[in-house]
Scaffold this motif. Structure first.
Motif, PDB file in Angstrom:
ATOM      1  N   PHE A  66      29.412 -28.240  11.646  1.00  0.00           N
ATOM      2  CA  PHE A  66      29.721 -27.321  12.748  1.00  0.00           C
ATOM      3  C   PHE A  66      29.360 -25.922  12.260  1.00  0.00           C
ATOM      4  CE2 PHE A  66      31.746 -24.830  15.860  1.00  0.00           C
ATOM      5  CZ  PHE A  66      32.239 -25.625  16.892  1.00  0.00           C
ATOM      6  N   LYS A  67      28.085 -25.565  12.414  1.00  0.00           N
ATOM      7  CA  LYS A  67      27.614 -24.284  11.897  1.00  0.00           C
ATOM      8  C   LYS A  67      28.061 -23.097  12.744  1.00  0.00           C
ATOM      9  CE  LYS A  67      23.421 -25.888   9.557  1.00  0.00           C
ATOM     10  NZ  LYS A  67      21.939 -25.772   9.501  1.00  0.00           N
ATOM     11  N   GLY A  68      28.276 -23.348  14.017  1.00  0.00           N
ATOM     12  CA  GLY A  68      28.604 -22.285  14.954  1.00  0.00           C
ATOM     13  C   GLY A  68      28.296 -22.749  16.362  1.00  0.00           C
ATOM     14  N   PHE A  69      28.079 -21.796  17.273  1.00  0.00           N
ATOM     15  CA  PHE A  69      27.806 -22.114  18.676  1.00  0.00           C
ATOM     16  C   PHE A  69      26.402 -21.656  19.051  1.00  0.00           C
ATOM     17  CE2 PHE A  69      32.405 -21.334  18.416  1.00  0.00           C
ATOM     18  CZ  PHE A  69      32.910 -22.494  18.970  1.00  0.00           C
ATOM     19  N   HIS A  70      25.678 -22.510  19.721  1.00  0.00           N
ATOM     20  CA  HIS A  70      24.442 -22.115  20.381  1.00  0.00           C
ATOM     21  C   HIS A  70      24.733 -22.052  21.883  1.00  0.00           C
ATOM     22  CE1 HIS A  70      20.867 -22.752  17.409  1.00  0.00           C
ATOM     23  NE2 HIS A  70      21.694 -21.791  17.062  1.00  0.00           N
ATOM     24  N   ILE A  71      24.746 -20.831  22.402  1.00  0.00           N
ATOM     25  CA  ILE A  71      25.174 -20.565  23.775  1.00  0.00           C
ATOM     26  C   ILE A  71      23.947 -20.244  24.623  1.00  0.00           C
ATOM     27  CG2 ILE A  71      26.630 -19.116  25.250  1.00  0.00           C
ATOM     28  CD1 ILE A  71      28.124 -18.346  22.547  1.00  0.00           C
ATOM     29  N   TYR A  72      23.901 -20.799  25.803  1.00  0.00           N
ATOM     30  CA  TYR A  72      22.903 -20.428  26.820  1.00  0.00           C
ATOM     31  C   TYR A  72      23.690 -20.006  28.056  1.00  0.00           C
ATOM     32  CZ  TYR A  72      19.071 -20.881  30.237  1.00  0.00           C
ATOM     33  OH  TYR A  72      18.132 -20.647  31.220  1.00  0.00           O
ATOM     34  N   SER A  73      23.450 -18.776  28.522  1.00  0.00           N
ATOM     35  CA  SER A  73      24.198 -18.275  29.682  1.00  0.00           C
ATOM     36  C   SER A  73      23.251 -17.856  30.802  1.00  0.00           C
ATOM     37  CB  SER A  73      25.099 -17.104  29.280  1.00  0.00           C
ATOM     38  OG  SER A  73      24.364 -16.088  28.625  1.00  0.00           O
ATOM     39  N   ALA A  74      23.701 -18.058  32.023  1.00  0.00           N
ATOM     40  CA  ALA A  74      22.963 -17.663  33.231  1.00  0.00           C
ATOM     41  C   ALA A  74      24.000 -17.412  34.319  1.00  0.00           C
ATOM     42  CB  ALA A  74      21.971 -18.750  33.633  1.00  0.00           C
ATOM     43  N   HIS A  75      23.547 -17.041  35.516  1.00  0.00           N
ATOM     44  CA  HIS A  75      24.534 -16.790  36.580  1.00  0.00           C
ATOM     45  C   HIS A  75      24.233 -17.599  37.832  1.00  0.00           C
ATOM     46  CE1 HIS A  75      22.206 -13.833  39.093  1.00  0.00           C
ATOM     47  NE2 HIS A  75      21.687 -13.447  37.949  1.00  0.00           N
ATOM     48  N   PHE A 244      24.792 -27.258  15.548  1.00  0.00           N
ATOM     49  CA  PHE A 244      25.579 -26.248  16.251  1.00  0.00           C
ATOM     50  C   PHE A 244      26.216 -26.890  17.491  1.00  0.00           C
ATOM     51  CE2 PHE A 244      22.623 -23.747  13.843  1.00  0.00           C
ATOM     52  CZ  PHE A 244      23.300 -22.577  13.530  1.00  0.00           C
ATOM     53  N   ALA A 245      27.368 -26.401  17.892  1.00  0.00           N
ATOM     54  CA  ALA A 245      27.969 -26.834  19.151  1.00  0.00           C
ATOM     55  C   ALA A 245      27.163 -26.233  20.294  1.00  0.00           C
ATOM     56  CB  ALA A 245      29.417 -26.399  19.233  1.00  0.00           C
ATOM     57  N   GLY A 246      26.605 -27.066  21.151  1.00  0.00           N
ATOM     58  CA  GLY A 246      25.858 -26.582  22.306  1.00  0.00           C
ATOM     59  C   GLY A 246      26.812 -26.103  23.387  1.00  0.00           C
ATOM     60  N   VAL A 247      26.530 -24.926  23.936  1.00  0.00           N
ATOM     61  CA  VAL A 247      27.395 -24.338  24.969  1.00  0.00           C
ATOM     62  C   VAL A 247      26.518 -23.872  26.125  1.00  0.00           C
ATOM     63  CG1 VAL A 247      29.140 -22.594  25.511  1.00  0.00           C
ATOM     64  CG2 VAL A 247      28.989 -23.518  23.177  1.00  0.00           C
ATOM     65  N   ASN A 296      23.338 -16.411  21.364  1.00  0.00           N
ATOM     66  CA  ASN A 296      23.391 -16.536  22.830  1.00  0.00           C
ATOM     67  C   ASN A 296      22.016 -16.228  23.417  1.00  0.00           C
ATOM     68  OD1 ASN A 296      24.113 -16.628  25.528  1.00  0.00           O
ATOM     69  ND2 ASN A 296      25.258 -14.713  25.519  1.00  0.00           N
ATOM     70  N   ILE A 297      21.479 -17.175  24.153  1.00  0.00           N
ATOM     71  CA  ILE A 297      20.313 -16.914  24.995  1.00  0.00           C
ATOM     72  C   ILE A 297      20.832 -16.587  26.385  1.00  0.00           C
ATOM     73  CG2 ILE A 297      18.251 -17.891  26.080  1.00  0.00           C
ATOM     74  CD1 ILE A 297      17.858 -19.628  23.622  1.00  0.00           C
ATOM     75  N   SER A 298      20.706 -15.329  26.781  1.00  0.00           N
ATOM     76  CA  SER A 298      21.183 -14.856  28.083  1.00  0.00           C
ATOM     77  C   SER A 298      20.004 -14.842  29.042  1.00  0.00           C
ATOM     78  CB  SER A 298      21.772 -13.453  27.920  1.00  0.00           C
ATOM     79  OG  SER A 298      21.968 -12.831  29.173  1.00  0.00           O
TER      80      SER A 298
END
Length: 418
Positions: A66-75, A244-247, A296-298
């Motif tokens: 569990f290295k951290g979080f890989h976050i992808y965000s959009a709206h 990584f935890a995918g988010v 975070n990929i925003s």
């Protein structure tokens, strides 16, 4: 592109967009949790949580490490007209119009003379409970008729529209009086008097289509930002997972500043990340170490160089439709991309042979804000603001390249497999 078309056509509001994301997650075996639940999690779990029915965060916890979080965000939201309570306005006993207000910064003139309808959610009294129901009047129901040029000779000379009069949709003739709430109740399958709350919006009935002689373009409503939501859920659902935890985080209310309980400027992401670590018996220090290694990929669409307004774009960074995903930079930090996050995103793209284009605002033309710098104030991680180049942002119907979504899906899939 059929999947993208179906996704957007099924998502006339932010509530329906979240429902479309939920459907894909359910098919992939993700479990729904509630914020009010006591989260019992283990390595390898896949789940999602909703807030307000219009925002959603999904997690794919790695089976080992569990290295951290890989976050992808959009709206999930797009500019539209919100329908007010008691909306019927009868004109001279002949026409019924609906009372509306602006939601977001739309191009008002694009809403004229096209078939429209109504969708959103209602809250219903169900015994002693309150139940939310999605509604969509799935037929051509309204129109905002223009005034003839003969009656307004200044129409093509910069006419300023007033929403309270000029933009009220025509719902029907004299027989339509008193029927709006009945229509909504019928769609919800409930009695009119049991509806205690409404979040209803106009939407254009146009379906997604290819345009261009060689199908080079996609013309559709709500490309900003449902195209990025689609690319995110597509890559997230197809990814095999990594260390990584995918988010996947899709937020509501970006178009009005994100300052709501379900917006990027809320605690939703921070709360959810912490609760995952808490459920996995992480200490506070371990949680903070995981955040420090996260990214975070925003994703929020960007302006392509417009052939009729080329001077509005930056003179050296010239993003074109069908030339790849846009990587956004801004000296005032409206976009969170810096050298480190840009290099990482470019490396990801190179690994899957996807194209990337730099985007800067023209220094004399103010640009809009997006999710990255807002969410970073709550969860401080390395962030790249990206998007898909398009024309006519915030029009009722927008245009983007037909090739760029596939590039973004490839990048997102690789990102969630690291």
């Amino acid at each position: 592109m059929k999947d993208l078309f179906n996704f957007i056509d099924a998502s006339p509001t932010a509530f329906h967009c979240v429902e479309s994301v939920k459907k894909i997650l359910d098919e992939k075996g993700f479990k729904e949790l509630k914020e009010s639940d006591d989260w019992k999690l283990k390595k390898g779990d896949k789940f999602y949580v909703k807030r307000n029915g219009s925002s959603l965060i999904a997690f794919n916890i790695p089976k080992s490490g569990f290295k951290g979080f890989h976050i992808y965000s959009a709206h999930t939201d797009s500019p539209s007209f919100r329908i007010k309570e008691n909306p019927e306005m009868v004109f001279e006993n002949n026409y019924v119009r609906l009372n509306v207000e602006k939601y977001g910064g739309m191009i008002l003139s694009t809403w004229f003379d096209r078939p429209l309808s109504v969708a959103g959610r209602v809250v219903v009294k169900d015994g002693n409970k309150l139940t939310e129901k999605l509604v969509n009047i799935d037929k051509d129901t309204c129109v905002i008729p223009n005034v003839a040029i003969h009656m307004n000779h200044e129409l093509n000379n910069g006419y300023k529209y007033g929403v309270q009069n000029d933009l009220l949709p025509l719902f029907g003739g004299e027989k339509a009086k008193g029927t709006f709430d009945e229509y909504i109740a019928g769609e919800a399958g409930v009695k009119k008097e049991d509806i205690l709350g409404k979040d209803l919006f106009l939407y254009t009935r146009q379906k997604c289509v290819y345009t261009g002689v060689g199908k080079e373009f996609i013309t559709a409503p709500r490309l900003d930002d449902q195209a990025c939501v689609f690319a995110g859920i597509k890559g997230f659902a197809e990814a095999k997972g990594g260390s990584f935890a995918g988010v996947l985080a899709v937020f509501d209310n970006e178009e009005v500043g994100s300052g709501t309980k379900q917006g990027a400027d809320s605690t939703f992401l921070e709360d959810s990340l912490f609760r995952v670590c808490e459920a996995l018996s992480f200490t506070r220090s371990a949680y903070l170490r995981a955040v420090s290694e996260s990214f975070n990929i925003s994703a929020d669409n960007a302006h392509g160089v417009h052939p009729a307004m080329a001077g509005k774009a930056d003179p050296t960074s010239r993003p074109y439709l069908n030339k790849g995903v846009v990587l956004k930079f801004n000296g005032s930090q409206k976009y969170a991309t810096d050298a480190v996050s840009a290099a990482y995103f470019k490396k990801l793209a190179m690994g899957v042979k996807a194209n990337v284009q730099p985007y800067y605002n023209n220094s004399d033309v103010a640009g809009g804000s997006t999710l990255g710098n807002i969410s970073t104030a709550h969860v401080s991680v390395k962030t790249a603001d990206i998007g898909l180049p398009q024309f006519a942002m915030h029009s009722a119907v927008e245009t983007m390249g037909s090739k760029d979504v596939a590039d973004l899906v490839k990048i997102v899939k690789a990102y969630f497999e690291e």
